[in-house]
Design an enzyme around this catalytic site. Structure first.
Site, short mmCIF file in Angstrom:
data_model
loop_
_atom_site.label_atom_id
_atom_site.label_comp_id
_atom_site.label_asym_id
_atom_site.label_seq_id
_atom_site.Cartn_x
_atom_site.Cartn_y
_atom_site.Cartn_z
N SER A 216 0.83 -1.17 0.09
CA SER A 216 0.02 0.01 0.12
C SER A 216 0.72 1.11 0.07
O SER A 216 0.61 2.32 0.38
CB SER A 216 -0.85 0.04 1.14
OG SER A 216 -1.71 -1.17 1.15
N ARG A 217 1.88 1.06 -0.49
CA ARG A 217 2.92 2.32 -0.66
C ARG A 217 3.38 2.88 1.07
O ARG A 217 3.90 4.15 0.97
CB ARG A 217 2.41 3.42 -1.43
CG ARG A 217 2.43 3.03 -2.83
CD ARG A 217 3.77 2.61 -3.34
NE ARG A 217 4.03 2.08 -4.63
CZ ARG A 217 4.07 0.86 -5.04
NH1 ARG A 217 3.82 0.05 -4.07
NH2 ARG A 217 4.15 0.63 -6.10
N LEU A 218 3.16 2.12 1.98
CA LEU A 218 3.31 2.32 3.31
C LEU A 218 4.89 1.98 3.50
O LEU A 218 4.86 1.25 4.53
CB LEU A 218 2.10 2.10 4.26
CG LEU A 218 0.69 2.81 4.09
CD1 LEU A 218 -0.10 2.16 5.24
CD2 LEU A 218 0.95 4.29 4.08
#
Length: 239
Positions: A216-218
């Site tokens: 999630s691009r975290l």
């Protein structure tokens, strides 16, 4: 830091439509997407010295199958204009990170004008990256001599043949310079002397950031900043 993506979810029709949105001769790359693993960087790592963590990551990269795990992007800046290129890390320890090059090259001239630089490693197989910033200095000549002496003889000749970053009329002209030097040094087995304009640089770090791709691009980012007393201030950064 850097985000690399790669998936094949788009249909051929969608790809064709996307390509039409790119300019003449270009490519539209919206569909390239990489999904990252759940493996992350625990907060406990912030208590680990950054050089120790970098050494562990370099060992992992060497064992990952990466053919050049020591490849790094060196970025310099002169007159507010940045410039980057890929070189090979040849030594690192508590003093800094060392690579070798021509002192009269473009990066050499830029470092003479502005010794602040950054280096960047990206190990795609591990979904990891390390960014290091600091000041650069020439290493001691004895260490440059030591490394030059163990380079392949062909690479030693290449360092003499190339006036790095300077224009040349043709590939044939460059190879003619190399051939003349090979003939010169083929007459005996004496060591080829290191040219004065060739040697090592050391980046003395004041900032080191470790990055790990996450879903999630975290992404995980752990940043270490050198303090005035020589210790490291460690923090987790938002992606």
């Amino acid at each position: 830091m850097m985000e690399h993506e790669n998936e094949n979810s788009s249909s051929g029709r969608e790809d064709a439509e996307a390509q039409r949105r790119a300019g003449e001769g270009g490519q539209q790359l919206f569909g390239l997407r990489q999904f990252y693993s759940d493996e992350g960087l625990a907060d406990d790592l912030l208590r680990q010295p950054p050089l120790e963590l970098f050494s562990a990551w370099m060992s992992d990269a060497r064992e990952s199958g990466n053919v050049e795990p020591n490849a790094m992007v060196v970025s310099t800046c002169e007159d507010a204009k940045p410039s980057s290129r890929v070189v090979l890390l040849k030594l690192f320890d508590e003093r800094g990170f060392v690579w070798f090059t021509n002192y009269e090259s473009r990066k050499g001239r830029q470092l003479a004008a502005n010794p602040n630089a950054s280096i960047l490693f990206f190990w795609q197989e591990l979904q990891r990256s390390v960014r290091i910033e600091g000041r650069v200095e020439r290493i001691e000549p004895e260490l440059s001599d030591e490394y030059f002496a163990v380079r392949p003889r062909e690479s030693q000749v290449g360092a003499l043949a190339s006036d790095q970053s300077q224009p040349i009329a043709s590939r044939e002209a460059l190879e003619a310079k190399e051939a003349a030097l090979k003939e010169k040094y083929a007459q005996n087995d004496d060591p080829i002397p290191r040219p004065d304009h060739w040697g090592g640089y050391r980046l003395i770090p004041d900032y080191i950031e470790f990055w790990k791709g996450r879903p999630s691009r975290l992404h995980d980012r752990l940043a270490y900043t050198k303090t005035e007393d020589g210790s490291w201030d460690a923090k987790r950064l938002q992606p």
